[in-house]
Design a protein around this motif. Structure first.
Motif, PDB file in Angstrom:
ATOM      1  N   ALA C  40      -4.512 -11.171 -14.152  1.00  0.00           N
ATOM      2  CA  ALA C  40      -4.443 -11.720 -12.985  1.00  0.00           C
ATOM      3  C   ALA C  40      -4.174 -11.334 -11.458  1.00  0.00           C
ATOM      4  N   ALA C  41      -4.198  -9.917 -10.962  1.00  0.00           N
ATOM      5  CA  ALA C  41      -4.357  -8.933 -10.178  1.00  0.00           C
ATOM      6  C   ALA C  41      -4.155 -10.651  -8.443  1.00  0.00           C
ATOM      7  N   GLY C  42      -3.301 -10.750  -8.007  1.00  0.00           N
ATOM      8  CA  GLY C  42      -3.425 -11.017  -6.850  1.00  0.00           C
ATOM      9  C   GLY C  42      -3.211 -12.719  -7.453  1.00  0.00           C
ATOM     10  N   MET C  43      -2.986 -12.752  -8.069  1.00  0.00           N
ATOM     11  CA  MET C  43      -2.276 -14.414  -8.013  1.00  0.00           C
ATOM     12  C   MET C  43      -0.586 -14.144  -7.965  1.00  0.00           C
ATOM     13  N   VAL C  44       0.068 -15.217  -7.970  1.00  0.00           N
ATOM     14  CA  VAL C  44       1.521 -14.747  -7.385  1.00  0.00           C
ATOM     15  C   VAL C  44       2.303 -16.086  -8.661  1.00  0.00           C
ATOM     16  N   THR C  45       1.112 -17.396  -8.965  1.00  0.00           N
ATOM     17  CA  THR C  45       2.035 -17.821 -10.494  1.00  0.00           C
ATOM     18  C   THR C  45       1.962 -17.625 -11.282  1.00  0.00           C
TER      19      THR C  45
ATOM     20  N   GLN D 224       4.899  -8.794  -3.518  1.00  0.00           N
ATOM     21  CA  GLN D 224       5.000 -10.467  -4.035  1.00  0.00           C
ATOM     22  C   GLN D 224       3.726 -10.638  -3.916  1.00  0.00           C
ATOM     23  N   ARG D 225       2.802 -10.129  -3.350  1.00  0.00           N
ATOM     24  CA  ARG D 225       1.603 -10.872  -3.337  1.00  0.00           C
ATOM     25  C   ARG D 225       0.563 -10.452  -4.689  1.00  0.00           C
ATOM     26  N   GLU D 226       1.252 -10.291  -5.492  1.00  0.00           N
ATOM     27  CA  GLU D 226       0.369  -8.850  -6.644  1.00  0.00           C
ATOM     28  C   GLU D 226      -0.618  -7.978  -6.171  1.00  0.00           C
ATOM     29  N   LEU D 227      -0.842  -7.836  -5.261  1.00  0.00           N
ATOM     30  CA  LEU D 227      -1.965  -7.350  -5.184  1.00  0.00           C
ATOM     31  C   LEU D 227      -1.230  -5.495  -6.099  1.00  0.00           C
ATOM     32  N   ARG D 228      -2.363  -4.578  -5.996  1.00  0.00           N
ATOM     33  CA  ARG D 228      -1.630  -3.410  -6.895  1.00  0.00           C
ATOM     34  C   ARG D 228      -1.918  -2.293  -6.892  1.00  0.00           C
ATOM     35  N   VAL D 229      -1.117  -1.514  -6.158  1.00  0.00           N
ATOM     36  CA  VAL D 229      -0.546  -0.145  -5.439  1.00  0.00           C
ATOM     37  C   VAL D 229      -2.015   0.378  -6.335  1.00  0.00           C
ATOM     38  N   ARG D 230      -2.689   1.848  -5.655  1.00  0.00           N
ATOM     39  CA  ARG D 230      -3.624   2.051  -6.739  1.00  0.00           C
ATOM     40  C   ARG D 230      -2.971   3.684  -6.608  1.00  0.00           C
ATOM     41  N   ALA D 231      -3.487   4.245  -5.092  1.00  0.00           N
ATOM     42  CA  ALA D 231      -2.448   4.985  -4.382  1.00  0.00           C
ATOM     43  C   ALA D 231      -2.002   5.074  -3.416  1.00  0.00           C
ATOM     44  N   HIS D 292      -2.092   5.776   3.619  1.00  0.00           N
ATOM     45  CA  HIS D 292      -3.430   5.880   3.441  1.00  0.00           C
ATOM     46  C   HIS D 292      -3.059   4.981   1.498  1.00  0.00           C
ATOM     47  N   VAL D 293      -3.197   3.883   1.849  1.00  0.00           N
ATOM     48  CA  VAL D 293      -2.454   2.729   0.879  1.00  0.00           C
ATOM     49  C   VAL D 293      -4.025   2.045   0.033  1.00  0.00           C
ATOM     50  N   ALA D 294      -4.202   2.362  -1.346  1.00  0.00           N
ATOM     51  CA  ALA D 294      -5.561   1.814  -2.144  1.00  0.00           C
ATOM     52  C   ALA D 294      -5.231   1.267  -2.918  1.00  0.00           C
ATOM     53  N   PHE D 295      -5.275  -0.702  -3.025  1.00  0.00           N
ATOM     54  CA  PHE D 295      -4.601  -1.446  -3.316  1.00  0.00           C
ATOM     55  C   PHE D 295      -6.236  -2.731  -4.052  1.00  0.00           C
ATOM     56  N   GLU D 296      -5.531  -2.694  -5.503  1.00  0.00           N
ATOM     57  CA  GLU D 296      -6.513  -4.018  -5.540  1.00  0.00           C
ATOM     58  C   GLU D 296      -5.995  -5.525  -5.181  1.00  0.00           C
ATOM     59  N   GLY D 297      -6.891  -5.257  -5.763  1.00  0.00           N
ATOM     60  CA  GLY D 297      -6.882  -7.626  -6.197  1.00  0.00           C
ATOM     61  C   GLY D 297      -7.551  -7.711  -6.884  1.00  0.00           C
ATOM     62  N   ARG D 302     -11.297  -3.427  -4.079  1.00  0.00           N
ATOM     63  CA  ARG D 302      -9.735  -2.284  -3.937  1.00  0.00           C
ATOM     64  C   ARG D 302     -10.880  -2.803  -2.326  1.00  0.00           C
ATOM     65  N   MET D 303      -9.513  -2.569  -1.560  1.00  0.00           N
ATOM     66  CA  MET D 303      -9.011  -2.917  -0.489  1.00  0.00           C
ATOM     67  C   MET D 303      -7.992  -1.454  -0.369  1.00  0.00           C
ATOM     68  N   VAL D 304      -7.800  -1.573   1.248  1.00  0.00           N
ATOM     69  CA  VAL D 304      -7.277   0.159   1.763  1.00  0.00           C
ATOM     70  C   VAL D 304      -6.379  -0.762   3.390  1.00  0.00           C
ATOM     71  N   LEU D 305      -5.319  -0.681   3.079  1.00  0.00           N
ATOM     72  CA  LEU D 305      -4.220  -0.846   4.521  1.00  0.00           C
ATOM     73  C   LEU D 305      -4.013   1.222   4.704  1.00  0.00           C
ATOM     74  N   GLN D 306      -4.059   0.890   5.947  1.00  0.00           N
ATOM     75  CA  GLN D 306      -3.812   2.955   6.663  1.00  0.00           C
ATOM     76  C   GLN D 306      -2.556   2.719   7.976  1.00  0.00           C
ATOM     77  N   THR D 307      -1.898   3.610   7.950  1.00  0.00           N
ATOM     78  CA  THR D 307      -0.841   2.712   9.026  1.00  0.00           C
ATOM     79  C   THR D 307      -0.756   3.673   9.580  1.00  0.00           C
ATOM     80  N   THR D 308      -0.853   4.464  10.976  1.00  0.00           N
ATOM     81  CA  THR D 308      -0.240   5.481  11.681  1.00  0.00           C
ATOM     82  C   THR D 308       0.870   5.211  12.900  1.00  0.00           C
ATOM     83  N   TRP D 309       2.441   5.712  12.709  1.00  0.00           N
ATOM     84  CA  TRP D 309       3.642   5.094  12.984  1.00  0.00           C
ATOM     85  C   TRP D 309       3.134   6.246  14.126  1.00  0.00           C
ATOM     86  N   GLN D 310       4.052   6.012  15.936  1.00  0.00           N
ATOM     87  CA  GLN D 310       4.097   7.611  16.335  1.00  0.00           C
ATOM     88  C   GLN D 310       5.097   7.321  17.147  1.00  0.00           C
TER      89      GLN D 310
END
Lengths: 378, 378, 378, 378
Positions: C40-45, D224-231, D292-297, D302-310
């Motif tokens: 149930a990835a993505g489901m908070v409940t 908190q959103r139950e999005l599972r960080v894979r890497a 680079h955050v590879a996560f799973e919903g 499979r989704m990705v967030l990237q951030t660059t902090w200068q």
């Protein structure tokens, strides 16, 4: 599905690492294109500039190869489709061609515990290739190394690295040779004499598919505009087999030597900065490359370019492998021998290009010239 | 500081928008380079390829221009140093040259409430330029438009846009003309005949300093590798005067026409995607351009390239303005007339290059050829 | 496949836009999770914090809805699998549940040429919902708006927007109501009285799935560290139905109002900068959001944060829709009425939260408090 | 300039690494803020939440410290202004305060060739600090370690690392202690007993200024959103002294242990991925961090967030150092002893927070609670 089969002699493509992701994509993709299931995106030799060059048609290529791993090709293709590397449905649509190639794969080596000496292995490999050519009635074959990257030899090794054993076997079997990896292959000093004497064309090293491809267009931009690169840093994230191999520092060193070459050649010296290669299994066959270029302009103003390249390694490599097999097969037919600097377009660390234009634009010009040469020698 | 002054006739550089950031950086930077205070980063004409072409030396350039704004140049330079655009200390070091140029700036127009007609303004501007050339004893002058971008004329305007008034004045004063902005300038249909009859060289349009520079090397890479661009999207954040001007939809439209041209010319058609230009005053003279390219490779595999370019607009533009003034001044001396397609390297939307190679590499080749031509005509 | 069916009364989920990507993913995903095919990835409940709250089990949800489009749900699911939004094989595995939901979808409206008045439409929609509840023997139903974003009403419209017609129908049918879109829905002034008198719980507006989710954790970081945000700029690239809808300036305006709210609430004022929404059909259901934050620290030092979020809209939205249906259904059962500010965690522009903590962390706390409340009222 | 001087007893801030970039920025910045030359951006203790907590006023702080390097502080400040780290003009404006602090800097150790034993060095350092407190008539002093990161002790070292010698000296001199670096400091096992017995408050470790700050708000969002960080992969580019120190693998290991802690604490386990720290001298005091955050919903998408902090390291660190010196000085006055988990907000690897909320939001709550406690104990 009934498909047209090209008449006349066909060309063999003997893949070292024949069960890997790249090789599987090469075989499946070639069949899909030959059957008209997909347009030829990514293949340079299918563009108008290569018409009338006498290249082997895609349905005139016959695949075989060596691999130390087992696992039938149709199953590998299914796995790649699961991972989003091949389109769903494709493995089933080209099952026959995958099975045909699978039947032509011979065990590679040396395997752990293998007691055969270098000469014995070379002879065995060459015999495998020769038999493939004879049995399938091929005009000739091109040997292409698409195996995992080997660690850099730190010196003192008593025997040849596997990539060089295969390269020597290619020469012995009278085949043109392509090294698509950073491994030593035909560049090993022990093979220099045989390569020169072979009368065969060869080319390499290390296919230019992502970060280095980008660098080969960006670095000339900085140079031509007199923008001074102060530091060029980068990180590659990749899973798959190559990720694991390149996670090893010694293998990464081999890779990075090639990556640095384009910067050195174009910028006239290597700027500050490190390029990392990280094994991230979660990414599968997909790779992400981030580059950060700190440069300086008018009155010392400091500026920054960042790039992020997200690609699929096999999808980037496979069409280039097909291009190279066709081009080098035709070069062999045309009697061209030795390193082919005209193919620098395809490689991070090209053979025989010292002093040549290392920009992608210059390399593309050289490639078009090569097409012209092939056209003229028909 | 006592500085060497080049003997022989000097070349004038008449800047439209002479109190703007780019113009101030041009004047201050030229003085700094001539005095040996900074190396010539960013200037292509200072590289070996342009030796012996007969270009005016940097200390042989004399500056003047038109501007509708007031505010002395030395003060503008101090403000730019505050904003990190010019090095601290530079305005003081080149105060004399800034004051000298300041004394040669004449009021532009039409100002709000200005009752003069087009012809009257053209005559007044041409007189200003002619007087500058005579009084300073110059061999010739090049007029360069570096003013803020004008809104696109939607048709139906009864009078010429300001940029075209200045361009017409340049012709009348017998000066070569460079349009470094997206404004109409000499491209206005009403000036076509005069331009053709003038016997003067001219070039433009819209200096290629950031996002489009990048696109002119990236688009050819996709094309040469047969990677099919599905969508090319981008956002530019910029403050400063140009940010405010381009925040206006009509001015942005002018800018974007040029930006799109390189994609159309190289890719053979405009892909999906929008390019935004945002006014972000907090960024001052710095700009950030983000590009997102969705492309497709072998077997339809979808991949993405993203780039972020963080640069200082004035520092990127100023050396190109100096390059262009020198090159076009020399072309004038050599008797070359009409649009100079050889200078496409510098522009988003170059004059006279229909059908020419729109890649930066091809444009650089053309520029080197122009250097050769200038060398031969000495 | 034989699956356990929860005994006891079941809860209906009535989806406005029932044939869209989000709705299809909701139905297919709920079935897949209920059958244990996916975690149930993505489901908070589904996390421990919501155990014993009396939420409807996933296999106790029954789906139906309105849509103006045709096209059976199983086919829509196949298309989503083609586009990589649903896993391959999933549509076949949950075909029965998709067909079951498909049978419960009723034509929406008003269709072009529809001559029915507002009251007539509300009555028809309420009848559809009521019949669904009765026929399926449901304890209650929650109406969830997941239709495409409507243009902002510029004032002067003679009739209610469609989203408000559906919201009024939900009240009339005695159902709790969730607005997952930026459309007016229950916020229309004409519905204020009915909403207050209904005794029903409701919540919205505009699901927080990507860029705004990120902003709701990044903005508090800047605020807590006293880093002063000077400009916050962003670009969203999205294809699919929402991309086309939001490519319309009026619809984008509705979206952006919500996006800005978190910045205003957390930073105490809206910084410089624009947020663009671009329709890029090539991206399909995938979206990419780039954010550029220019901020200032100690002694005015200027720094920058950039983020790129690449997500699949339906995969991000669907689990939140399931969460909300379960939470609001339970709230209805517990007798809670009016706006539910405790659900601000899910929305860009939450109902009833004026003055509340707009940080994601604060909203998560509030959500946990809501779970506690539901647990206590069992 | 005549400036108000706070009456009453003043608080000393004894900086280990007193001639480094961070320390110089602390001294210059504190003087600038006390004089009203700049607003207090970046300082949390200057916000309303810390009013009436009894914190030392900025003009009531007196600086001194140890350093093994020479080079007067006013000159260091000029160099930082050259590099864009301090505003131009600031070093001159606060020259008196810089010179005053410079006069209170004592030689650190052990220097190469130093024959003094650990006990001798501790005694000498403690004497330096004690003399500073007496001579300047201070109520108390807080010792803050802002020196370059030490290599990780691989075990087997016969003597204490320098950071622990200074920490022991702080205890002996009766001073509260802050470790703003990843070095061992008071965490060395040999100091555990003395720390516990000292009755002094202390806090650390490793200031959270950039990449880890970001991670401490992003990781909770995924959780908190139950999005599972894979890497979770990252690269830091930094020049300056810390770049060189952290280019050493052993020092980088110390840094990374702290960086990983927030991911482990929040995500309940360390995901795949490596974090690199590269020394890029061209960047000076500026650092760039790419993540680079590879996560799973939902349904494994499979989704990705990237951030660059200068950011500028010194500008990020200095206000936190001032915050910590004021907070811990006040805690000392209030009789609080031992590790201060309430200050986890400031650190990558906080003291005494096992099992505590590792999100920035939770840490900010704890900090506000600490302010309340200090207010109550006045």
């Amino acid at each position: 599905m009934q498909r047209r089969r090209t008449d006349g002699p066909r060309t063999g493509v003997w893949l070292i690492g024949a069960r890997g992701s790249v090789a599987t994509t090469v075989v499946a993709g070639c069949a899909a294109l030959a059957a008209g299931l997909w347009p030829a995106a990514g293949m340079v030799t299918e563009t108008g500039a290569f018409a009338d060059c006498g290249l082997a048609p895609l349905d005139g290529l016959v695949f075989g190869g060596h691999d130390t791993a087992a696992g039938p090709l149709p199953k590998r293709a299914e796995e790649l489709a699961e991972g989003g590397v091949l389109p769903h449905g494709l493995p089933a649509a080209v099952h026959r061609e995958l099975a045909e190639a699978d039947a032509e794969i011979r065990p590679g080596g040396p395997q752990p515990g293998d007691t055969r000496g270098d000469e014995e292995l070379i002879a065995a490999f060459a015999a495998d290739i020769g038999e493939f050519v004879r049995r399938r009635g091929l005009a000739r074959a091109v040997v292409v190394n698409v195996a995992s990257t080997e660690p850099v030899d730190e010196g003192g090794a008593v025997r040849l690295p596997a990539s060089s054993l295969y390269a020597a076997a290619a020469l012995r079997a009278g085949c043109a040779y392509v090294n698509f990896t950073p491994s030593a292959g035909l560049r090993h000093p022990a093979l220099a004499e045989a390569a020169a004497a072979s009368g065969l064309p060869y080319t390499g090293r290390d296919g230019k598919t992502g970060q280095t491809l980008l660098r080969s267009v960006l670095a000339p931009m900085f140079a031509q505009r007199e923008l001074r690169v102060r530091a060029w840093s980068g990180t590659n994230l990749l899973g798959g087999g190559d990720g694991a191999a390149l996670g090893e520092p010694a293998a990464a060193a081999a890779k990075n030597a090639g990556k640095n070459r384009v910067l050195e050649d174009v910028l006239g010296g290597l700027p500050e900065g490190t390029t990392h290669i990280d094994d991230v299994p979660a990414l599968g066959d997909w790779k992400t490359a981030w580059d950060h270029v700190a440069f300086e302009g008018f009155l010392g103003t400091r500026m920054v370019l960042q790039t992020t390249w997200q690609g699929c390694d096999s999808a980037l490599a496979a069409p280039l492998v097909l291009d190279l097999a066709r081009l080098l097969g035709r070069a062999h037919e045309a009697g061209l021998a030795g390193p082919r600097p005209e193919l620098g377009f395809y490689f991070k660390d090209p053979d025989g290009t010292d002093g040549a234009d290392a920009s992608l634009a210059g390399q593309y010009e050289a490639l078009l010239g090569f097409a012209e040469l092939l056209r003229e020698t028909r």
